[in-house]
Design an enzyme around this catalytic site. Structure first.
Site, PDB file in Angstrom:
ATOM      1  N   ARG A 239       0.856  -1.182   0.000  1.00 50.78           N
ATOM      2  CA  ARG A 239       0.000   0.000   0.000  1.00 50.78           C
ATOM      3  C   ARG A 239       0.895   1.234   0.000  1.00 50.78           C
ATOM      4  NH1 ARG A 239      -3.297  -3.002  -1.420  1.00 50.78           N
ATOM      5  NH2 ARG A 239      -5.368  -3.449  -0.560  1.00 50.78           N
ATOM      6  N   GLU A 268      -4.459   7.265  -5.072  1.00 57.57           N
ATOM      7  CA  GLU A 268      -4.609   6.527  -6.340  1.00 57.57           C
ATOM      8  C   GLU A 268      -5.911   6.908  -7.021  1.00 57.57           C
ATOM      9  OE1 GLU A 268      -4.074   2.382  -5.391  1.00 57.57           O
ATOM     10  OE2 GLU A 268      -1.988   2.680  -4.860  1.00 57.57           O
ATOM     11  N   HIS A 287      -1.183   0.101  -9.676  1.00 52.84           N
ATOM     12  CA  HIS A 287      -1.747  -0.862  -8.717  1.00 52.84           C
ATOM     13  C   HIS A 287      -2.338  -2.088  -9.444  1.00 52.84           C
ATOM     14  CE1 HIS A 287      -3.575  -1.148  -4.407  1.00 52.84           C
ATOM     15  NE2 HIS A 287      -3.264  -2.349  -4.888  1.00 52.84           N
TER      16      HIS A 287
HETATM   17  C1  GLV Z   1      -4.557  -5.540  -3.771  1.00 53.50           C
HETATM   18  O1  GLV Z   1      -3.859  -4.598  -3.547  1.00 53.50           O
HETATM   19  C2  GLV Z   1      -5.163  -6.341  -2.760  1.00 53.50           C
HETATM   20  O2  GLV Z   1      -5.135  -5.963  -1.572  1.00 53.50           O
HETATM   21  O3  GLV Z   1      -5.725  -7.394  -3.096  1.00 53.50           O
END
Ligand code: GLV
Length: 327
Positions: A239, A268, A287
């Site tokens: 994160r 984001e 991401h």
């Molecule tokens: C992606 O970042 C997740 O937490 O699955």
């Protein structure tokens, strides 16, 4: 008997959505961008279940509106977008999609690591933009060796361990930082548990695999970045807010560290004027670490499985807040 109502905040892959549609009275938000908070609030009013994404903020305000809500089934392993404590207090189940995305996410940490260490993105740009002027040169786009280097894994859970397993194939020395010892990693990979500062000082590559919590927020800040070697790289696909982006920019710009591979950002989508994007020694992605056809479909199936189990009176297989069972 009428079917339970479910609000799904995005078109998740059909393999899961099909089951949800068959079993529940289903409403789906069809736009690509997340539904604004007020739309979520409006749409959860009479639902029994919510299938959410990591970009949806699910907090007390949503729970206040969702008076019938019994379960939030998240399409992700991380649940930092959900106020889990508040859900538990209200007797609302929270589920996620762990395990299935472990290997895919570990692969992507490696994609970032290799790309930044060997300057793959810069090299690609050079060829495409006509900047490849000399056929071969001894010091063209020099990178750093991955093989034989030391990798420091911050958070040796499922994903961190999968990253470590891959490191073994590159003959790397493996350090890890984790609240508990991982005897299997130590036995099978020769990994060594060290404290965070020691890991930062000794590693050539540092890969972050911890969940975002109050304790891990800005865990990698100026002080920590200054401990890293000038030749080291930071990889983050957990994160964004675990790393203080402003401090990271300074570190990269002023050469306290060599580079970074980032799949996640404090905000984001990250604004296009984020200064990090101006730096050549940063490789970025939007991401997408768990984004493979197979994994995303399986994640959608897990969302469906969690919902079906709950409404059949079983404990959902991926219950995050087990304390809710006592309430
Ligand atoms: C992606 O970042 C997740 O937490 O699955």
């Amino acid at each position: 008997m009428s079917k339970p109502k479910v609000y799904v905040t995005r078109e998740i892959p059909e393999r899961g959505l099909k089951t949800i549609r068959e079993r529940f009275d289903t409403e789906v938000w069809h736009e690509c961008a997340p539904p604004p908070k007020e739309v979520i609030i409006k749409n959860v009013r009479d639902v029994d279940a919510l299938a959410s994404l990591l970009s949806d903020k699910i907090d007390a305000e949503v729970f206040d509106a969702a008076t019938e809500l019994k379960i939030v089934a998240q399409f992700a392993v991380g649940v930092d977008n959900i106020d889990v404590k508040e859900a538990t207090r209200r007797g609302i189940y929270v589920t996620n999609t762990p395990g299935v995305l472990t290997e895919t996410t570990a692969d992507f940490a490696w994609a970032l690591l290799m790309a930044v260490a060997r300057r793959v993105v810069e090299a690609d740009k050079r060829v495409r933009t006509g900047q490849w002027k000399v056929g071969w040169h001894p010091s063209m786009l020099l990178g750093r060796d991955v093989c034989g280097a030391t990798i420091g894994i911050v958070g040796a859970g499922r994903i961190g361990s999968a990253v470590a397993r891959r490191a073994k194939g590159f003959n790397m020395k493996i350090l890890y930082h984790s609240p508990s010892a991982k005897p299997k990693l130590e036995r099978k990979l020769g990994a060594k548990r060290v404290d965070l500062d020691a890991l930062l000082k000794a590693s050539d590559f540092i890969s972050i695999h911890v969940p975002l919590t109050k304790q891990t927020y800005h865990m990698i800040n100026e002080e920590k970045l200054r401990l890293m070697k000038k030749t080291a790289y930071l990889i983050n696909n957990s994160r964004g807010a675990i790393v203080d982006e402003k401090a990271l920019y300074q570190a990269l710009k002023e050469g306290w560290i060599a580079g970074a591979g980032l799949d996640v950002f404090e905000r984001e989508p990250t604004p296009v004027d984020n200064l990090l994007l101006k730096l050549d020694n940063v490789v970025v992605a939007p991401h997408i670490s768990s984004s493979s056809h197979e994994t995303r479909s399986r994640m959608a199936e897990m969302v469906a499985e969690n919902l079906v189990a709950f409404f059949e009176g079983r404990v959902p297989p991926n219950l995050v807040n087990r304390e809710v069972l006592e309430s």
